[in-house]
Every structure is written in structure tokens, then in C-alpha cells.
Design a protein around this motif. Structure first.
Motif, PDB file in Angstrom:
ATOM      1  N   ARG A   1     -18.224   6.525 -11.765  1.00 56.36           N
ATOM      2  CA  ARG A   1     -19.330   6.417 -10.804  1.00 56.36           C
ATOM      3  C   ARG A   1     -20.434   5.526 -11.349  1.00 56.36           C
ATOM      4  O   ARG A   1     -21.027   4.739 -10.606  1.00 56.36           O
ATOM      5  N   ALA A   2     -20.723   5.642 -12.636  1.00 51.87           N
ATOM      6  CA  ALA A   2     -21.771   4.820 -13.249  1.00 51.87           C
ATOM      7  C   ALA A   2     -21.357   3.352 -13.313  1.00 51.87           C
ATOM      8  O   ALA A   2     -22.193   2.454 -13.203  1.00 51.87           O
ATOM      9  N   ARG A   3     -20.090   3.094 -13.467  1.00 52.59           N
ATOM     10  CA  ARG A   3     -19.602   1.728 -13.679  1.00 52.59           C
ATOM     11  C   ARG A   3     -19.220   1.015 -12.381  1.00 52.59           C
ATOM     12  O   ARG A   3     -19.440  -0.178 -12.228  1.00 52.59           O
ATOM     13  N   ALA A   4     -18.626   1.765 -11.453  1.00 51.34           N
ATOM     14  CA  ALA A   4     -17.996   1.107 -10.305  1.00 51.34           C
ATOM     15  C   ALA A   4     -18.619   1.444  -8.962  1.00 51.34           C
ATOM     16  O   ALA A   4     -18.070   1.084  -7.930  1.00 51.34           O
ATOM     17  N   GLY A   5     -19.723   2.133  -8.952  1.00 50.61           N
ATOM     18  CA  GLY A   5     -20.389   2.379  -7.678  1.00 50.61           C
ATOM     19  C   GLY A   5     -19.746   3.490  -6.866  1.00 50.61           C
ATOM     20  O   GLY A   5     -19.569   4.593  -7.356  1.00 50.61           O
ATOM     21  N   ASP A   6     -19.380   3.179  -5.633  1.00 52.70           N
ATOM     22  CA  ASP A   6     -18.901   4.192  -4.686  1.00 52.70           C
ATOM     23  C   ASP A   6     -17.449   4.574  -4.959  1.00 52.70           C
ATOM     24  O   ASP A   6     -16.542   4.268  -4.189  1.00 52.70           O
ATOM     25  N   VAL A   7     -17.254   5.246  -6.058  1.00 51.82           N
ATOM     26  CA  VAL A   7     -15.911   5.677  -6.452  1.00 51.82           C
ATOM     27  C   VAL A   7     -15.383   6.725  -5.486  1.00 51.82           C
ATOM     28  O   VAL A   7     -14.186   6.782  -5.218  1.00 51.82           O
ATOM     29  N   ASP A   8     -16.265   7.526  -4.912  1.00 45.92           N
ATOM     30  CA  ASP A   8     -15.819   8.574  -3.997  1.00 45.92           C
ATOM     31  C   ASP A   8     -15.119   7.989  -2.768  1.00 45.92           C
ATOM     32  O   ASP A   8     -14.127   8.548  -2.294  1.00 45.92           O
ATOM     33  N   ALA A   9     -15.605   6.870  -2.273  1.00 48.76           N
ATOM     34  CA  ALA A   9     -14.942   6.213  -1.141  1.00 48.76           C
ATOM     35  C   ALA A   9     -13.568   5.697  -1.560  1.00 48.76           C
ATOM     36  O   ALA A   9     -12.596   5.795  -0.803  1.00 48.76           O
ATOM     37  N   ALA A  10     -13.483   5.164  -2.767  1.00 50.13           N
ATOM     38  CA  ALA A  10     -12.185   4.685  -3.263  1.00 50.13           C
ATOM     39  C   ALA A  10     -11.211   5.845  -3.429  1.00 50.13           C
ATOM     40  O   ALA A  10     -10.034   5.725  -3.077  1.00 50.13           O
ATOM     41  N   ILE A  11     -11.702   6.958  -3.927  1.00 52.08           N
ATOM     42  CA  ILE A  11     -10.843   8.133  -4.098  1.00 52.08           C
ATOM     43  C   ILE A  11     -10.342   8.613  -2.739  1.00 52.08           C
ATOM     44  O   ILE A  11      -9.150   8.914  -2.570  1.00 52.08           O
ATOM     45  N   ALA A  12     -11.213   8.668  -1.759  1.00 51.01           N
ATOM     46  CA  ALA A  12     -10.810   9.090  -0.416  1.00 51.01           C
ATOM     47  C   ALA A  12      -9.776   8.135   0.167  1.00 51.01           C
ATOM     48  O   ALA A  12      -8.790   8.564   0.779  1.00 51.01           O
ATOM     49  N   ALA A  13      -9.970   6.841  -0.045  1.00 46.18           N
ATOM     50  CA  ALA A  13      -9.007   5.860   0.462  1.00 46.18           C
ATOM     51  C   ALA A  13      -7.657   6.008  -0.233  1.00 46.18           C
ATOM     52  O   ALA A  13      -6.605   5.975   0.411  1.00 46.18           O
ATOM     53  N   LEU A  14      -7.674   6.180  -1.546  1.00 44.37           N
ATOM     54  CA  LEU A  14      -6.413   6.349  -2.284  1.00 44.37           C
ATOM     55  C   LEU A  14      -5.706   7.640  -1.883  1.00 44.37           C
ATOM     56  O   LEU A  14      -4.476   7.674  -1.769  1.00 44.37           O
ATOM     57  N   ASP A  15      -6.468   8.689  -1.656  1.00 44.45           N
ATOM     58  CA  ASP A  15      -5.886   9.954  -1.214  1.00 44.45           C
ATOM     59  C   ASP A  15      -5.214   9.783   0.143  1.00 44.45           C
ATOM     60  O   ASP A  15      -4.112  10.292   0.377  1.00 44.45           O
ATOM     61  N   ALA A  16      -5.863   9.063   1.051  1.00 37.69           N
ATOM     62  CA  ALA A  16      -5.274   8.808   2.373  1.00 37.69           C
ATOM     63  C   ALA A  16      -4.005   7.983   2.252  1.00 37.69           C
ATOM     64  O   ALA A  16      -3.019   8.240   2.955  1.00 37.69           O
ATOM     65  N   LEU A  17      -4.010   6.998   1.357  1.00 33.92           N
ATOM     66  CA  LEU A  17      -2.807   6.187   1.162  1.00 33.92           C
ATOM     67  C   LEU A  17      -1.668   7.011   0.578  1.00 33.92           C
ATOM     68  O   LEU A  17      -0.509   6.863   0.976  1.00 33.92           O
ATOM     69  N   ALA A  18      -1.970   7.883  -0.354  1.00 29.43           N
ATOM     70  CA  ALA A  18      -0.935   8.745  -0.935  1.00 29.43           C
ATOM     71  C   ALA A  18      -0.346   9.652   0.143  1.00 29.43           C
ATOM     72  O   ALA A  18       0.875   9.844   0.209  1.00 29.43           O
ATOM     73  N   ALA A  19      -1.198  10.200   1.000  1.00 28.49           N
ATOM     74  CA  ALA A  19      -0.732  11.081   2.065  1.00 28.49           C
ATOM     75  C   ALA A  19       0.161  10.341   3.056  1.00 28.49           C
ATOM     76  O   ALA A  19       1.069  10.937   3.644  1.00 28.49           O
ATOM     77  N   LEU A  20      -0.069   9.067   3.210  1.00 26.01           N
ATOM     78  CA  LEU A  20       0.745   8.255   4.119  1.00 26.01           C
ATOM     79  C   LEU A  20       2.224   8.337   3.773  1.00 26.01           C
ATOM     80  O   LEU A  20       3.083   8.351   4.648  1.00 26.01           O
ATOM     81  N   TYR A  21       2.531   8.448   2.491  1.00 22.73           N
ATOM     82  CA  TYR A  21       3.920   8.490   2.034  1.00 22.73           C
ATOM     83  C   TYR A  21       4.300   9.853   1.461  1.00 22.73           C
ATOM     84  O   TYR A  21       5.279   9.976   0.733  1.00 22.73           O
ATOM     85  N   GLY A  22       3.504  10.862   1.766  1.00 26.19           N
ATOM     86  CA  GLY A  22       3.799  12.201   1.255  1.00 26.19           C
ATOM     87  C   GLY A  22       3.554  12.318  -0.234  1.00 26.19           C
ATOM     88  O   GLY A  22       4.276  13.029  -0.926  1.00 26.19           O
ATOM     89  N   GLY A  23       2.575  11.580  -0.723  1.00 23.70           N
ATOM     90  CA  GLY A  23       2.317  11.488  -2.156  1.00 23.70           C
ATOM     91  C   GLY A  23       2.103  12.821  -2.828  1.00 23.70           C
ATOM     92  O   GLY A  23       1.210  13.567  -2.480  1.00 23.70           O
ATOM     93  N   ARG A  24       2.954  13.110  -3.777  1.00 24.29           N
ATOM     94  CA  ARG A  24       2.853  14.306  -4.599  1.00 24.29           C
ATOM     95  C   ARG A  24       2.983  13.856  -6.048  1.00 24.29           C
ATOM     96  O   ARG A  24       3.888  13.091  -6.385  1.00 24.29           O
ATOM     97  N   LEU A  25       2.069  14.295  -6.870  1.00 27.93           N
ATOM     98  CA  LEU A  25       2.166  13.963  -8.284  1.00 27.93           C
ATOM     99  C   LEU A  25       3.268  14.770  -8.928  1.00 27.93           C
ATOM    100  O   LEU A  25       3.356  15.978  -8.733  1.00 27.93           O
ATOM    101  N   ARG A  26       4.115  14.084  -9.653  1.00 26.98           N
ATOM    102  CA  ARG A  26       5.177  14.762 -10.385  1.00 26.98           C
ATOM    103  C   ARG A  26       5.190  14.245 -11.804  1.00 26.98           C
ATOM    104  O   ARG A  26       4.885  13.079 -12.057  1.00 26.98           O
ATOM    105  N   PRO A  27       5.536  15.120 -12.715  1.00 27.25           N
ATOM    106  CA  PRO A  27       5.543  14.691 -14.120  1.00 27.25           C
ATOM    107  C   PRO A  27       6.630  13.664 -14.382  1.00 27.25           C
ATOM    108  O   PRO A  27       7.694  13.695 -13.780  1.00 27.25           O
ATOM    109  N   ILE A  28       6.332  12.760 -15.281  1.00 30.71           N
ATOM    110  CA  ILE A  28       7.332  11.807 -15.774  1.00 30.71           C
ATOM    111  C   ILE A  28       7.708  12.294 -17.157  1.00 30.71           C
ATOM    112  O   ILE A  28       6.877  12.346 -18.053  1.00 30.71           O
ATOM    113  N   TRP A  29       8.906  12.716 -17.319  1.00 34.48           N
ATOM    114  CA  TRP A  29       9.346  13.296 -18.584  1.00 34.48           C
ATOM    115  C   TRP A  29       9.693  12.201 -19.524  1.00 34.48           C
ATOM    116  O   TRP A  29       9.658  12.182 -20.635  1.00 34.48           O
TER     117      TRP A  29
END
Length: 145
Positions: A117-145
Motif C-alpha cells: 500500500r505504501a509503495r503502489a498506491g491503490d493496492v486494494d483495487a488491484a486485489i479486488a480485480a485479481l480476485d474477480a479474475l481468479a473467480a472467472l476461472y474458478g480460481g482456487r489456491l492449491r499447494p505445489i508440492w
């Protein structure tokens, strides 16, 4: 900007954040923590779980979950014991060391977010946009072993 440049920037940011998290975890007494461990800690939760349930929650086989539990037990992050509600089940629970690692991770994620937030400004908007993009494809974080 070509699509691959945008995707690469997103992936580099995520990779850099995980690398920094683990650098800071090492400084706080957890030099052996790996990214997959955090997924396991979350899946084990406060009440514990069995290897079968852990495998289901992580999207891996019971055998792979068992191997992860073996490693986490060797490192002192979890214990196995009888389930008080069903003696046939072996309950996996976080040790104080595992809980400390999980809490340290949460604190570090808060630090990283504040730095972003201190470095890049409106990070919350970027997070919301990335979350929406992940949801577009059913984005679920899974571990990489």
C-alpha cells in the motif's frame, strides 16, 4: 502491453511475496517452513484433522497427505494422536511451533500488504480485480508440492 507481460508481472509479484514471506519466517525461527506447509496448516485448522481429510482439503491423495504429515511431524509442527471422539482415527494437530508459524505468517502477510500500500498506491483495487479474475476461472489456491 501484451497479455504475457501482464500475466508474468502477476506471477512474479506472487512469487516474490511468497519468497519474502519465507525469508521473514526464517528470521522468526521457521527456516524450514515451505509454501506447501502453510496450506497444510490452514487445512489442519484449530481442531485438527485426519490424513484422509487433509488429503481431501488439499486436493491430494491420502498418501501424499501422509507424507506431508510425516515431514511436518519431523519438523515439530504437528503431532498425531488418537481422536478423542473416535479411537480408530488418528488426529493430526498443530503443535505450539505450528501455531507460532501460522501466526507469524499472518503477521508477515499484514506487513507485506502495508508495504504494498505504501509503495503502489491503490493496492486494494488491484486485489479486488485479481480476485474477480481468479473467480472467472474458478480460481482456487492449491499447494505445489
Amino acid at each position: 502491453m501484451p497479455g504475457w507481460v501482464a500475466i508474468e508481472a502477476i506471477l512474479r509479484a506472487g512469487s516474490a511475496a511468497i519468497d519474502e514471506l519465507h525469508r521473514r519466517l526464517a528470521e522468526r525461527g521457521h527456516p524450514d517452513a515451505r509454501p506447501a506447509h502453510g496450506y497444510a496448516f490452514q487445512a489442519i485448522g484449530a481442531d485438527g484433522t485426519t490424513a484422509s481429510e487433509l488429503g481431501q482439503r488439499l486436493g491430494v491423495t491420502k498418501q501424499a497427505a501422509g507424507q506431508m504429515v510425516d515431514e511436518l511431524a519431523r519438523l515439530g509442527y504437528v503431532t498425531r494422536g488418537p481422536d478423542p471422539s473416535d479411537g480408530r482415527r488418528r488426529l493430526i494437530t498443530l503443535t505450539p511451533r505450528g501455531i507460532d508459524c501460522l501466526r507469524a505468517s499472518a503477521d508477515i502477510f499484514d506487513e507485506l500488504l502495508a508495504e504494498w500500500r505504501a509503495r503502489a498506491g491503490d493496492v486494494d483495487a488491484a486485489i479486488a480485480a485479481l480476485d474477480a479474475l481468479a473467480a472467472l476461472y474458478g480460481g482456487r489456491l492449491r499447494p505445489i508440492w
